[in-house]
Scaffold this motif. Sequence first.
Motif, PDB file in Angstrom:
ATOM      1  N   ASP A  41       9.458   2.430   9.938  1.00  0.00           N
ATOM      2  CA  ASP A  41       7.939   1.728   9.729  1.00  0.00           C
ATOM      3  C   ASP A  41       7.741   0.875  10.994  1.00  0.00           C
ATOM      4  O   ASP A  41       6.501   0.519  11.143  1.00  0.00           O
ATOM      5  CB  ASP A  41       8.627   0.392   8.867  1.00  0.00           C
ATOM      6  CG  ASP A  41       9.195   0.707   7.295  1.00  0.00           C
ATOM      7  OD1 ASP A  41       7.926   1.558   6.943  1.00  0.00           O
ATOM      8  OD2 ASP A  41      10.230   0.501   7.170  1.00  0.00           O
TER       9      ASP A  41
ATOM     10  N   ASP B 263       3.129  -6.122  13.306  1.00  0.00           N
ATOM     11  CA  ASP B 263       2.923  -5.017  12.551  1.00  0.00           C
ATOM     12  C   ASP B 263       3.418  -5.291  11.173  1.00  0.00           C
ATOM     13  O   ASP B 263       2.689  -4.610  10.127  1.00  0.00           O
ATOM     14  CB  ASP B 263       3.973  -4.011  13.281  1.00  0.00           C
ATOM     15  CG  ASP B 263       3.714  -2.622  12.843  1.00  0.00           C
ATOM     16  OD1 ASP B 263       2.999  -2.074  13.212  1.00  0.00           O
ATOM     17  OD2 ASP B 263       4.540  -2.182  12.003  1.00  0.00           O
TER      18      ASP B 263
ATOM     19  N   ASP C 182       0.759  -4.743   7.965  1.00  0.00           N
ATOM     20  CA  ASP C 182       0.945  -3.651   6.965  1.00  0.00           C
ATOM     21  C   ASP C 182       1.337  -4.019   5.679  1.00  0.00           C
ATOM     22  O   ASP C 182       0.870  -3.367   4.638  1.00  0.00           O
ATOM     23  CB  ASP C 182       2.375  -2.620   7.465  1.00  0.00           C
ATOM     24  CG  ASP C 182       1.954  -1.845   8.833  1.00  0.00           C
ATOM     25  OD1 ASP C 182       0.816  -1.678   9.027  1.00  0.00           O
ATOM     26  OD2 ASP C 182       3.069  -1.439   9.316  1.00  0.00           O
TER      27      ASP C 182
END
Length: 608
Positions: free
Chosen positions: A212, A336, A340
């Motif tokens: 990820d 991040d 996401d």
Amino acid sequence: MRIKSGWVVLGASLALACGANEQPGPEVSTEAVQVPRSEEAVREDASLDALFREAGREFNVPPALLKGLAFVQTRYEMVQGAEEFEGRPALFGVMALGGPLLEEGARLAGVSVAEAQGDARANIRAAAALLSHHADALRVDRSHASQWAPALEAVSGIADAAGRRAFVQDELFRSLRLGLGTLSREWDATGQSLAAEPDTGGRVRTFAAGPDYPASVWRASPNYNARPIGVRMVIIHTCESSYAGCWSWLTNPSSEVSAHYVVREDGGEISQLVRESSRGWHIGATFQCSNNGNQECGLNGRSANDFTIGIEHGGYASTKNWPVGQIDASARLLCDITRDNKIPRDRYHVVGHGQLQPYNRTDPGANWPWTDYLNRANAHCGAGCSVGGAILTRYNQLGGAGGVLGGCMTSELTTPDGVGRFNHFQNGSIYWTPDTGAWEVYGNIRNRWEALNWEKGVLGYPITGEKPTPDGVGRFNHFQKGSIYWTQATGAWEVHGLIRAKWEALGWETSALGYPITGEQKTPDGVGRYNHFKKGAIEGSIYWTPTTGAWEVHGRIREKWAALGWEKSTLGYPVSDEYAVTGGRESEFQKGFLTYTAATDTVTVRMK
């Protein structure tokens, strides 16, 4: 206790623990003012050197080794630990001793356990006595630094073999090689430190990138199960130990705990352990919105693991000064994750462990810099971007948003080493320090500088903006400790140190060597360093060793030397630049000469 395959009952006894109570509501600030210090300044702090020397003499342990152990464990802070994971004891003092190791060290040093917990001198003496005892038992050769590794592993308190090795090789020995100030220099002078042993790079191991977060390494934990609902929050934890001790325990099946990520103290590495789409086992509390400003009350009664992502940080809830590199690296990760998973970046959705589990958990502690942390995450995500000061002046000189750098992407941030400031833009960056001023780096030159670890790498900060080379072919930036040169044909490569000094003396890219086509690399025999260059179809090199200095070799003479086996040939390393002789050219090497004869277009070998 497992009750179903892949599922765990996570009561308070299984949760991750930490110290120093955090206020329950995000509207109440407990944030301390933190003046950032560079990683180097913290590492070389000499305030405890006298105690390391005293304990080192008493127990026949290199004082620098004790200092290195204290640095990687606590950054020299007297921690008052808490039980972070069930089965792992709380750690105390600058040496992070706990449980049976603390008791054994105290006994060997002739102090009480309470003294070893709370007094810096007693704590350091206990660690020195413990390390010396294990060195005797393992028959360590105390005259060679690397031979201490088994004893250091034994006192690390880490159960997992891979974690112990990583702690010693990747954290402790890495810090020792970077240097710990006066004690390191004194150890180096004895010829018994790591400086006397070649750094073969054998510690480097290849890991897959995190699924990820590509900037992380993938260390898969078996401790997870299916997530029943979507991600709504991120929980900030502290490990109550060093980085290696943390990830190694969270990947241990018998621990029955995990987190999604662990961030190293210097920010130089992040481990992903569990996919964001999976349910990690990092908090042992059911959600009560009264602990979270009465926000998200529809989640009341659910296990907090169901909808959270956990980020662990090497360090302690009692930590007073969080490393800016770690905070910045974690903020990049937080950007991040929240981007996401469409999570708001506020104190109701980015929360401390102790905020949701206040009855027995307090991490990340009173000194976690929440405002700076969230500002950095927002800046890395391009939110609320602003430019000011010397950076703004340089930005405007370059045309502002309509210039080469493009629009602003982050607000001004402190660099991870604590020395400088920077803004990122669409096409590059501007970095500033009081000593260097503000200079832009962009394009392939910036990419290479990033690959070399930005300002923390071998080059340091930029001291010029990007400029055209005098021959009009290439582009370059100069940095504090070197340069990066780029052309369309060669790409962007760094040149630094004595190799750069030799290239400069020869006339930079206008010399017979032309432009670099590699960065500085280590020779296969481990003794020297080199850069390869190219001008037209002709390749050249500069080779350096501590005993021979830096010298160039190029053209037909270089071709012959390469055919003979480079520095591993009978000739050894060059000890001169190429020079004119009757009828041709010649280069001198350690054990002989290579002579080019123009009339016959041949190169001959003459040994000394």
